[in-house]
Motif scaffolding. Sequence first.
Motif: not given
Length: 167
Positions: A144-154
């Motif tokens: 039930x943990x909400x997670x967020x991941x940020x990616x570089x598109x470079x």
Amino acid sequence: MFVRKIATAIALVLATASMAAAQSPTRIQQFNAWGAYSYNSGGGKVCYVLSVPKEKSPAGVDHGDIFFLVSQRPGQNISYEPQAMMGYPLQENSKVNVVIDGRTFVMFTKGNSAWVENAAEEPALVAAMKSGKAMSVNAKSRKGTTTTYAYSLSGISAALKQIEACK
């Protein structure tokens, strides 16, 4: 090397033939945040690009190995198939949202992976990745943990161009 370890795991996951038929992937080239890889499987050559998140949230949680990839499997008529892979099981029947510059793409989940819910949107997601500035992946773990991941598109455009001729 961490990326090679992840690439090997991906090769095993993506292999459609038996695990014994899967070969270790070869890194073709690294393009900033994205690497291009290939391997041979029982179904033919598989090529893919792979990146790991530059930021993970929430902090203090064991996320495991997280990555986003786009694969090509010409022998199976699969071209540029995006996939999110988490280091934990995803909540059953949940959705993963990929947000690129404000545009959201919805993925369905199975186990620890997610794929574009509407396959007709795969080319639009890949195009958004190529032209986008920022990509985030939002998921919910089985716990039930909400997670967020940020990616570089470079580097994504150059990496995809590298696997364009995968045969």
